[in-house]
Design a protein around this motif. Structure first.
Motif, mmCIF file in Angstrom:
data_model
loop_
_atom_site.group_PDB
_atom_site.id
_atom_site.type_symbol
_atom_site.label_atom_id
_atom_site.label_comp_id
_atom_site.label_asym_id
_atom_site.label_seq_id
_atom_site.Cartn_x
_atom_site.Cartn_y
_atom_site.Cartn_z
ATOM 1 N N CYS A 49 0.821 -0.989 0.035
ATOM 2 C CA CYS A 49 0.201 -0.121 0.019
ATOM 3 C C CYS A 49 0.638 1.213 0.060
ATOM 4 O O CYS A 49 1.944 1.281 0.805
ATOM 5 C CB CYS A 49 -0.928 0.214 1.227
ATOM 6 S SG CYS A 49 -1.979 1.511 1.318
ATOM 7 N N SER A 50 0.530 2.143 -0.897
ATOM 8 C CA SER A 50 1.224 3.659 -0.939
ATOM 9 C C SER A 50 0.520 4.488 -0.397
ATOM 10 O O SER A 50 0.951 5.807 -0.275
ATOM 11 C CB SER A 50 1.475 3.680 -2.350
ATOM 12 O OG SER A 50 0.267 4.052 -2.958
ATOM 13 N N CYS A 52 -2.558 5.781 -1.433
ATOM 14 C CA CYS A 52 -2.815 6.853 -2.663
ATOM 15 C C CYS A 52 -4.310 7.111 -2.372
ATOM 16 O O CYS A 52 -4.887 8.142 -2.704
ATOM 17 C CB CYS A 52 -2.819 6.174 -3.952
ATOM 18 S SG CYS A 52 -3.586 4.565 -4.220
ATOM 19 N N GLY A 53 -5.187 6.213 -1.540
ATOM 20 C CA GLY A 53 -6.669 6.378 -1.642
ATOM 21 C C GLY A 53 -7.490 6.179 -2.605
ATOM 22 O O GLY A 53 -8.787 6.695 -2.566
ATOM 23 N N CYS A 55 -8.914 3.472 -3.351
ATOM 24 C CA CYS A 55 -9.710 2.489 -2.595
ATOM 25 C C CYS A 55 -10.985 3.212 -2.008
ATOM 26 O O CYS A 55 -12.090 2.903 -2.057
ATOM 27 C CB CYS A 55 -9.012 1.307 -2.059
ATOM 28 S SG CYS A 55 -8.223 2.171 -0.591
ATOM 29 N N CYS A 93 -7.334 -0.670 -6.531
ATOM 30 C CA CYS A 93 -6.084 -0.598 -6.203
ATOM 31 C C CYS A 93 -4.921 -0.778 -7.022
ATOM 32 O O CYS A 93 -5.147 -2.063 -7.625
ATOM 33 C CB CYS A 93 -5.930 -1.413 -4.877
ATOM 34 S SG CYS A 93 -4.257 -1.223 -4.190
ATOM 35 N N HIS A 95 -1.762 -1.261 -6.811
ATOM 36 C CA HIS A 95 -0.881 -1.864 -6.279
ATOM 37 C C HIS A 95 -0.914 -3.279 -5.816
ATOM 38 O O HIS A 95 -0.043 -3.773 -4.923
ATOM 39 C CB HIS A 95 -0.292 -0.891 -5.311
ATOM 40 C CG HIS A 95 0.157 0.396 -5.470
ATOM 41 N ND1 HIS A 95 1.476 0.609 -5.949
ATOM 42 C CD2 HIS A 95 -0.540 1.596 -5.573
ATOM 43 C CE1 HIS A 95 1.382 1.891 -6.283
ATOM 44 N NE2 HIS A 95 0.303 2.713 -5.846
#
Ligand code: SF4
Ligand code: SF4
Lengths: 126, 360
Positions: A49-50, A52-53, A55, A93, A95
């Motif tokens: 998880c990065s 990024c928001g 999701c 997502c 990623h």
């Protein structure tokens, strides 16, 4: 004669059903055998998880929440009770951090299980 | 004889969904009835205006628990029309496959309910057991038994591989022989015939006056089916046999639905045979250009209507849904007049209402 034959078919069906046993599974004691791609319990891989928001933006049930202070400092929360198991977060997502498993979702009596911390970035832990 | 009014619903063993009816009777005769709706109104159309197009796919899916897929199909085609894109042919076919599977399970579900109401508990058990096969296919390929989440804007979310196709073919074959047996029972079983033949007939004129659609209209001899008359892709490439019956009574409605189940089974096989190669989805922009669009699709209960207006943002400006049950509901009080009290369940179950759809 026709009618008699039909009676026999019905009788056949009854005997077949008797031999086969019940169609239902005594869950949770029996095995449910859910398909591979079943959208069950959500699994999360924090390393991917990065923050990024994406999701969070697409979740239709507001089941995900991102508390973000900065790029490095954020927490991703998940509320299982709100989740509709729609699979949108997995899709959104980029990623591959979120995925559905084919586990059935269990009920809980623990208040702590109502909110899961999916990811707390290193910076916010310190 | 004195008139007595009996309330049926909103909570009643006869109904699987909340609907309130006041039925006036005199002795054994029903004089008429009135309806009250709105017990499962969830404000979905309004809610849709506050959510993004992507989120709405999952909201729309929850309008109905039986025909959830056809709702999202109509919605996605509407958004895609506004975006001016055409989804890959493979995605169109998979959408249609899901629609037909849904029709099969919806019709079988209904058949079971009717059988139960007329006292044929065995048929109820068998149809519901067979319906499970259609649900198994959908669960296996989409990941959800009732909320399939198969559609996304720009295509579908899963692809079918050879293994899936073999599995579906195998189950369909089994289902086919089961459904053949059921149809045979419906068409010949004296007990089923006695309870449904001649009960609450609807004339073609009434069908047109009330705007009734779907199997109920077809069972009165009105030859309409959007899959043939105004096909969404890929139905323009598939030949759909429209089943009609001039009877107009509860038995004709049973016959039409049972035959339609068979037609859908054949369609599923045809779809699998013709399944084109290629991608199953496209990437789409989140903002939808200004404009408005109307999409009509043939749901298991008849014509489903979607109106969508966009103001250029990532949320719809207006979404209007009209479900097939609405017209059927308006015809209910008329159907109830002059029947026997014992036939009320046959009338109520016979038209296959979906209250959750109608209330939204
Ligand atoms: S499965 Fe759906 S409802 Fe649940 S967290 Fe993901 S997007 Fe939200
Ligand atoms: S789970 Fe995926 S989409 Fe959600 S914040 Fe992390 S990287 Fe972004």
């Amino acid at each position: 004669m026709e009618k008699f034959k039909k009676r026999l078919t019905i009788l056949n069906a009854v005997i077949e059903a008797l031999i086969k046993g019940p169609e239902t599974v005594k869950y949770p004691f029996g095995d449910l055998a859910l398909p591979e791609g079943y959208r069950g319990k959500i699994e999360f891989d924090p390393d991917k998880c990065s923050g990024c928001g994406l999701c969070v933006r697409d979740c239709p049930a507001d089941a995900l929440q991102l508390n973000k202070k900065s790029r490095e400092e954020y927490t991703l929360l998940y509320y299982p009770a709100r989740c509709a198991y729609c699979g949108q977060c997995e899709d959104s997502c980029h990623h591959g951090a979120i995925s559905h498993s084919n586990n059935l979702v269990g009920a809980t009596t623990h208040k702590d299980d109502w909110v899961l911390v999916f990811k707390e970035s290193k910076a916010s832990q310190e | 004889m004195d008139k007595i009014s009996i309330p049926i619903g909103p909570q009643h063993p006869l109904l699987k969904e909340p609907l309130s009816m006041m039925v006036d009777i005199a002795g054994e005769k029903v004089l008429g009835g009135s309806l009250r709706l709105g017990y499962v109104h969830r404000g979905i159309e309004r809610l849709a205006q506050q959510r993004t197009y992507v989120q709405n796919v999952h909201l729309i899916e929850r309008i109905c628990g039986i025909c959830s897929h056809v709702h999202t199909t109509a919605y996605c085609y509407a958004v895609e029309a506004l975006l001016g894109i055409e989804i890959p042919p493979r995605a169109q076919y998979i959408r249609a496959l899901m629609c037909e599977l849904e029709r099969i399970h919806s019709h079988l579900l209904w058949l079971g309910i009717l059988a139960k109401h007329i006292g044929l508990e065995t048929i109820f058990m068998h149809t519901w057991h067979d319906r499970e096969m259609a649900l198994d296919i959908m669960e296996e390929i989409s990941g959800g038994r009732v909320s399939h989440a198969a559609n996304q804007i720009g295509g579908v979310r899963f692809d079918l591989d050879e293994e899936h196709i073999d599995m579906i073919r195998g189950i369909l074959k089994k289902l086919h022989s089961q459904v053949d047996g059921l149809v045979d029972i419906i068409e010949t079983e004296p007990a089923a015939m006695a309870r449904t033949k001649g009960v609450a007939p609807i004339s073609p004129d009434m069908i047109k006056a009330y705007g009734v659609v779907g199997p109920v209209a077809r069972a009165s001899g009105v030859d309409i089916d959007l899959r043939r008359d105004a096909p969404l892709p890929p139905y323009d490439q598939l030949e759909v046999k429209v089943v009609t019956h001039p009877g107009g009574d509860a038995w004709a409605r049973t016959f039409v639905r049972a035959e339609e189940t068979r037609v859908s089974l054949n369609l599923c096989e045809k779809i699998l045979e013709d399944l084109p190669e290629g991608d199953v989805s496209l990437r789409t922009p989140r903002r939808v250009p200004e404009g408005e669009v109307i999409i009509r699709a043939e749901a298991p209960r008849g014509e489903l209507f979607y109106y969508l207006r966009s103001d250029g943002s990532d949320k719809p400006a207006r979404l209007k849904v009209r479900t097939p049950t609405l017209a059927t509901l308006s015809l209910l009080p008329v159907q109830l007049a002059e029947i026997n009290v014992a036939d009320i369940p046959v009338v109520l179950a016979g038209v296959d209402l979906c209250i959750a759809c109608a209330d939204r």
